[in-house]
Motif scaffolding. Structure first.
Motif, PDB file in Angstrom:
ATOM      1  N   MET A   7      28.196  37.668 -11.797  1.00  0.00           N
ATOM      2  CA  MET A   7      29.346  38.210 -12.526  1.00  0.00           C
ATOM      3  C   MET A   7      29.750  37.204 -13.589  1.00  0.00           C
ATOM      4  O   MET A   7      29.317  36.050 -13.544  1.00  0.00           O
ATOM      5  CB  MET A   7      30.496  38.520 -11.574  1.00  0.00           C
ATOM      6  CG  MET A   7      31.020  37.334 -10.810  1.00  0.00           C
ATOM      7  SD  MET A   7      32.058  37.808  -9.417  1.00  0.00           S
ATOM      8  CE  MET A   7      30.829  38.363  -8.270  1.00  0.00           C
ATOM      9  N   GLU A  12      36.724  37.489 -11.185  1.00  0.00           N
ATOM     10  CA  GLU A  12      36.260  38.829 -10.820  1.00  0.00           C
ATOM     11  C   GLU A  12      35.976  38.957  -9.327  1.00  0.00           C
ATOM     12  O   GLU A  12      36.116  40.032  -8.761  1.00  0.00           O
ATOM     13  CB  GLU A  12      35.007  39.196 -11.618  1.00  0.00           C
ATOM     14  CG  GLU A  12      35.313  39.413 -13.081  1.00  0.00           C
ATOM     15  CD  GLU A  12      34.069  39.654 -13.904  1.00  0.00           C
ATOM     16  OE1 GLU A  12      34.046  40.673 -14.616  1.00  0.00           O
ATOM     17  OE2 GLU A  12      33.133  38.834 -13.833  1.00  0.00           O
ATOM     18  N   SER A  13      35.588  37.881  -8.692  1.00  0.00           N
ATOM     19  CA  SER A  13      35.291  37.948  -7.256  1.00  0.00           C
ATOM     20  C   SER A  13      36.538  37.751  -6.410  1.00  0.00           C
ATOM     21  O   SER A  13      36.576  38.163  -5.253  1.00  0.00           O
ATOM     22  CB  SER A  13      34.261  36.892  -6.871  1.00  0.00           C
ATOM     23  OG  SER A  13      34.842  35.600  -6.864  1.00  0.00           O
ATOM     24  N   PRO A  24      28.179  33.877  -5.149  1.00  0.00           N
ATOM     25  CA  PRO A  24      27.834  34.550  -6.402  1.00  0.00           C
ATOM     26  C   PRO A  24      27.566  33.528  -7.505  1.00  0.00           C
ATOM     27  O   PRO A  24      27.993  32.381  -7.429  1.00  0.00           O
ATOM     28  CB  PRO A  24      29.077  35.378  -6.717  1.00  0.00           C
ATOM     29  CG  PRO A  24      30.185  34.664  -6.047  1.00  0.00           C
ATOM     30  CD  PRO A  24      29.605  33.984  -4.849  1.00  0.00           C
ATOM     31  N   TYR A  26      27.940  32.758 -11.659  1.00  0.00           N
ATOM     32  CA  TYR A  26      28.811  33.128 -12.779  1.00  0.00           C
ATOM     33  C   TYR A  26      28.097  32.848 -14.089  1.00  0.00           C
ATOM     34  O   TYR A  26      27.605  31.757 -14.316  1.00  0.00           O
ATOM     35  CB  TYR A  26      30.127  32.363 -12.686  1.00  0.00           C
ATOM     36  CG  TYR A  26      30.821  32.589 -11.369  1.00  0.00           C
ATOM     37  CD1 TYR A  26      31.441  33.807 -11.107  1.00  0.00           C
ATOM     38  CD2 TYR A  26      30.825  31.624 -10.373  1.00  0.00           C
ATOM     39  CE1 TYR A  26      32.054  34.051  -9.890  1.00  0.00           C
ATOM     40  CE2 TYR A  26      31.439  31.855  -9.154  1.00  0.00           C
ATOM     41  CZ  TYR A  26      32.045  33.066  -8.917  1.00  0.00           C
ATOM     42  OH  TYR A  26      32.645  33.306  -7.711  1.00  0.00           O
ATOM     43  N   ALA A  34      25.329  36.277 -20.453  1.00  0.00           N
ATOM     44  CA  ALA A  34      24.849  37.013 -19.279  1.00  0.00           C
ATOM     45  C   ALA A  34      23.327  37.060 -19.251  1.00  0.00           C
ATOM     46  O   ALA A  34      22.713  36.815 -18.210  1.00  0.00           O
ATOM     47  CB  ALA A  34      25.424  38.428 -19.277  1.00  0.00           C
ATOM     48  N   ASN A  52      25.062  43.205 -10.237  1.00  0.00           N
ATOM     49  CA  ASN A  52      25.932  42.763 -11.322  1.00  0.00           C
ATOM     50  C   ASN A  52      27.324  43.333 -11.061  1.00  0.00           C
ATOM     51  O   ASN A  52      27.504  44.543 -10.983  1.00  0.00           O
ATOM     52  CB  ASN A  52      25.390  43.247 -12.667  1.00  0.00           C
ATOM     53  CG  ASN A  52      26.245  42.796 -13.821  1.00  0.00           C
ATOM     54  OD1 ASN A  52      26.953  41.799 -13.725  1.00  0.00           O
ATOM     55  ND2 ASN A  52      26.181  43.519 -14.915  1.00  0.00           N
ATOM     56  N   VAL A  53      28.312  42.460 -10.906  1.00  0.00           N
ATOM     57  CA  VAL A  53      29.673  42.867 -10.558  1.00  0.00           C
ATOM     58  C   VAL A  53      30.592  42.653 -11.759  1.00  0.00           C
ATOM     59  O   VAL A  53      30.488  41.661 -12.462  1.00  0.00           O
ATOM     60  CB  VAL A  53      30.192  42.044  -9.359  1.00  0.00           C
ATOM     61  CG1 VAL A  53      31.599  42.437  -8.991  1.00  0.00           C
ATOM     62  CG2 VAL A  53      29.262  42.197  -8.167  1.00  0.00           C
ATOM     63  N   GLY A  54      31.514  43.591 -11.982  1.00  0.00           N
ATOM     64  CA  GLY A  54      32.549  43.396 -12.985  1.00  0.00           C
ATOM     65  C   GLY A  54      32.174  43.791 -14.393  1.00  0.00           C
ATOM     66  O   GLY A  54      32.716  43.268 -15.345  1.00  0.00           O
ATOM     67  N   THR A  55      31.275  44.719 -14.558  1.00  0.00           N
ATOM     68  CA  THR A  55      30.881  45.122 -15.909  1.00  0.00           C
ATOM     69  C   THR A  55      31.981  45.904 -16.617  1.00  0.00           C
ATOM     70  O   THR A  55      32.771  46.578 -15.988  1.00  0.00           O
ATOM     71  CB  THR A  55      29.654  46.043 -15.871  1.00  0.00           C
ATOM     72  OG1 THR A  55      29.235  46.213 -14.545  1.00  0.00           O
ATOM     73  CG2 THR A  55      28.516  45.521 -16.642  1.00  0.00           C
TER      74      THR A  55
END
Length: 64
Positions: A7, A12-13, A24, A26, A34, A52-55
Motif C-alpha cells: 500500500m 492506510e493500514s 505490509p 509501503y 508504486a 494492493n490495498v488502498g487504491t
C-alpha cells in the motif's frame, strides 16, 4: 513469502495488518513510486500473489 501486501502509506493500514502478524510494504504515493517499489519487492521476494490495498485514495476528501 507467498503473498505480498503493498500500500502507499502506513496510515492506510491503521496498524491492522501488523496487529495480525502481517508485515505490509509501503510504496509511497504515486504511480511511479508504486511501480518502482512493487517491481523491487517482486524481484526480491518472488511472491505467488500481490494484494494492493488502498487504491484510488484522496488527499482532499475525509477518510471513511
Amino acid at each position: 513469502m507467498a503473498t505480498l501486501v503493498i500500500m502507499a502509506l502506513h496510515e492506510e493500514s491503521q496498524g491492522l495488518f501488523e496487529a495480525s502478524g502481517i508485515t505490509p510494504l509501503y510504496s509511497g504515493v504515486g504511480q511511479v513510486k508504486a511501480t518502482h517499489s512493487l517491481t523491487h519487492w517482486i524481484h526480491k521476494f518472488n511472491p505467488t500473489s500481490v494484494i494492493n490495498v488502498g487504491t484510488a485514495g484522496s488527499h482532499k476528501l475525509p477518510q471513511g
